[in-house]
Scaffold this motif. Sequence first.
Motif, short mmCIF file in Angstrom:
data_model
loop_
_atom_site.label_atom_id
_atom_site.label_comp_id
_atom_site.label_asym_id
_atom_site.label_seq_id
_atom_site.Cartn_x
_atom_site.Cartn_y
_atom_site.Cartn_z
N LEU A 151 -39.09 4.67 3.05
CA LEU A 151 -37.81 4.73 1.90
C LEU A 151 -37.92 6.20 1.59
O LEU A 151 -39.19 6.40 1.43
N PRO A 152 -37.55 7.62 1.58
CA PRO A 152 -37.29 8.46 1.26
C PRO A 152 -37.58 8.84 -0.23
O PRO A 152 -37.55 7.65 -0.79
N ASP A 153 -38.54 10.38 -0.08
CA ASP A 153 -38.96 10.70 -1.18
C ASP A 153 -37.34 10.56 -2.36
O ASP A 153 -38.03 10.43 -3.22
N GLY A 160 -33.25 5.70 4.90
CA GLY A 160 -34.48 4.73 5.38
C GLY A 160 -34.09 3.28 5.21
O GLY A 160 -34.77 2.54 6.58
N LEU A 161 -32.83 2.48 5.21
CA LEU A 161 -33.23 1.08 4.91
C LEU A 161 -32.57 0.67 6.25
O LEU A 161 -33.05 -0.33 7.14
#
Length: 244
Positions: A151-153, A160-161
């Motif tokens: 998951l990106p910040d 991300g998923l």
Amino acid sequence: MRRALFPDHPGPVYAGITTWRMVVPATAAASFAPHETWGRGALWGSQPLLDGRIYAYAAAAVPAGGHSPDGEKAELLRRFGDWHSPVPEIVAAAGPDEVLRHDVRHLVAPLPAFHRGRTALLGDAAHAMAPTMGQGGNQAIEDGIVLAHHLPDAGDVGTGLAAYSAERLPRTTGIVRKSARITRLMSVRSVPGAALRDTLMTLAGFGPGLALRAFDGIADWLPPQRTYAAGAPDPQIRDHQAQR
Ligand SMILES: Cc1cc2nc3c(=O)[nH]c(=O)nc-3n(C[C@H](O)[C@H](O)[C@H](O)COP(=O)(O)OP(=O)(O)OC[C@H]3O[C@@H](n4cnc5c(N)ncnc54)[C@H](O)[C@@H]3O)c2cc1C
């Protein structure tokens, strides 16, 4: 949620076994080594817990939906009462209503992905498996770690998923299938079939060593590591230094 995300997927199907579980007082049996014993279409496992109590589980290849009219403890006494010690003692120590019974369903057909848009599945919702390798909960924990890793910040959650899905789907599909194969092997009920199975397992040198080798590539999993630009400090080390 799975049905809503993937309406064309067939969903979980009966794995061919029902299971019983219980925790009983330490007094149920004198000291024993943790074990799992296979019979004809049935297995029993006993594990001492750190607090002295005993966790035990059993499985049998029976049609789905069964329940014993006089209680599951009575059912276990019928099925396992003549097994080796400490099995009968453990069953006898269970309270009449303390034995859990659940049919096992698994997702033999893998999902096309573990995410759709901005929604992700993990754990049994994504890859329910037979408990014969004891991996369902373990894989759910791995899912959580990999999901957090990808998951990106900030920014594109969907990407991300998709990375999470791509990493977890092949691994868990393999373990679902391996668990199903072991379930079929355990489910052999005929006398000649079980004798052949036991002979082949003996010839293959089945014992603790071979049993552990079944977990090669599974139990040696390492969590993904974040990499940082050369010279940039690991944020956890930086935070730790800042606290000092
Ligand atoms: C007999 C047996 C032995 C097992 N042995 C092992 C083992 O040795 N090692 C191992 O790693 N795994 C083992 N497992 C597998 C493990 O129990 C599961 O894989 C794990 O519990 C899955 O976790 P989960 O969070 O994905 O799902 P669950 O534990 O099923 O949690 C999902 C939760 O969501 C709740 N819920 C469902 N729908 C809703 C809703 N609409 N709203 C709100 N809440 C909802 C449910 O009530 C449940 O509490 C075993 C399983 C069985 C049946």
